[in-house]
Design a protein around this motif. Structure first.
Motif, short mmCIF file in Angstrom:
data_model
loop_
_atom_site.label_atom_id
_atom_site.label_comp_id
_atom_site.label_asym_id
_atom_site.label_seq_id
_atom_site.Cartn_x
_atom_site.Cartn_y
_atom_site.Cartn_z
N GLU A 6 -24.36 10.81 58.27
CA GLU A 6 -25.55 10.06 58.70
C GLU A 6 -26.25 10.76 59.86
OE1 GLU A 6 -22.28 6.90 57.87
OE2 GLU A 6 -22.45 8.85 58.86
N SER A 7 -27.53 10.52 59.97
CA SER A 7 -28.31 10.99 61.10
C SER A 7 -29.52 10.09 61.27
CB SER A 7 -28.76 12.45 60.89
OG SER A 7 -29.59 12.55 59.75
N GLY A 9 -30.08 7.99 63.99
CA GLY A 9 -29.92 6.88 64.91
C GLY A 9 -30.47 7.21 66.28
N LEU A 20 -33.07 6.28 59.10
CA LEU A 20 -31.75 6.87 58.98
C LEU A 20 -31.68 7.71 57.70
CD1 LEU A 20 -29.45 3.86 59.95
CD2 LEU A 20 -30.61 5.52 61.44
N CYS A 22 -28.79 9.89 55.13
CA CYS A 22 -27.39 10.09 54.76
C CYS A 22 -27.35 11.26 53.79
CB CYS A 22 -26.82 8.83 54.13
SG CYS A 22 -25.15 9.03 53.47
N TYR A 95 -23.47 2.80 58.92
CA TYR A 95 -22.68 3.67 58.07
C TYR A 95 -23.30 3.75 56.68
CZ TYR A 95 -18.94 2.86 61.49
OH TYR A 95 -18.19 2.77 62.63
N THR A 119 -23.78 6.30 62.58
CA THR A 119 -24.78 6.70 63.55
C THR A 119 -25.18 5.47 64.36
OG1 THR A 119 -26.89 7.86 63.87
CG2 THR A 119 -26.74 6.41 61.96
N GLN A 120 -25.26 5.63 65.66
CA GLN A 120 -25.53 4.51 66.55
C GLN A 120 -27.02 4.18 66.57
OE1 GLN A 120 -23.32 2.55 68.60
NE2 GLN A 120 -25.19 1.32 68.86
#
Length: 125
Positions: A6-7, A9, A20, A22, A95, A119-120
């Motif tokens: 993931e990216s 965030g 986001l 994935c 997620y 990713t937060q």
């Protein structure tokens, strides 16, 4: 085997937007359903959205309908979650997950076989 990363965030103010991504590798991306879940501190991991292998059907938890959009690009082996009008209570680790089974529920985390690292997403008031 499926690997998911993931990216996208980050920190955003309430009412803002994030997208986001994935990225998947391993098994042919178009052969499995994918979804997004989120987990806030001290809470269980909750379903957010899912999309079928071809992208023809999408599913959302009620609280995000009309604000979030799940999509996928099978040519790029990537799934997306566009999140608009974000709320502070949506602060969580998000997620992505892969469901290799045909049929069955897409709303429970036990239906998914592979997971990304998360990713937060932090939404400030």
């Amino acid at each position: 085997q499926v690997q998911l990363v993931e990216s996208g965030g980050g920190l955003v103010q309430a009412g803002g937007s994030l997208r986001l991504s994935c990225a998947a590798s391993g098994r042919t991306f178009s052969s499995y359903t994918t979804g997004w879940f989120r987990q806030a501190p001290g809470e269980e991991r909750d379903f957010v959205a899912a999309i079928t292998r071809s992208g023809g059907s999408t599913y959302y938890t009620d609280s995000v309908k009309g604000r979030f959009t799940i999509s996928r690009d099978n040519a790029k082996n990537t799934m997306y979650l566009q999140m608009n009008s974000l709320k502070p209570e949506e602060t969580a680790v998000y997620y992505c997950a892969a469901n290799l089974r045909l049929g069955g529920s897409l709303y429970t985390d036990t239906a998914y076989h592979y997971w990304g690292q998360g990713t937060q997403v932090t939404v400030s008031a």
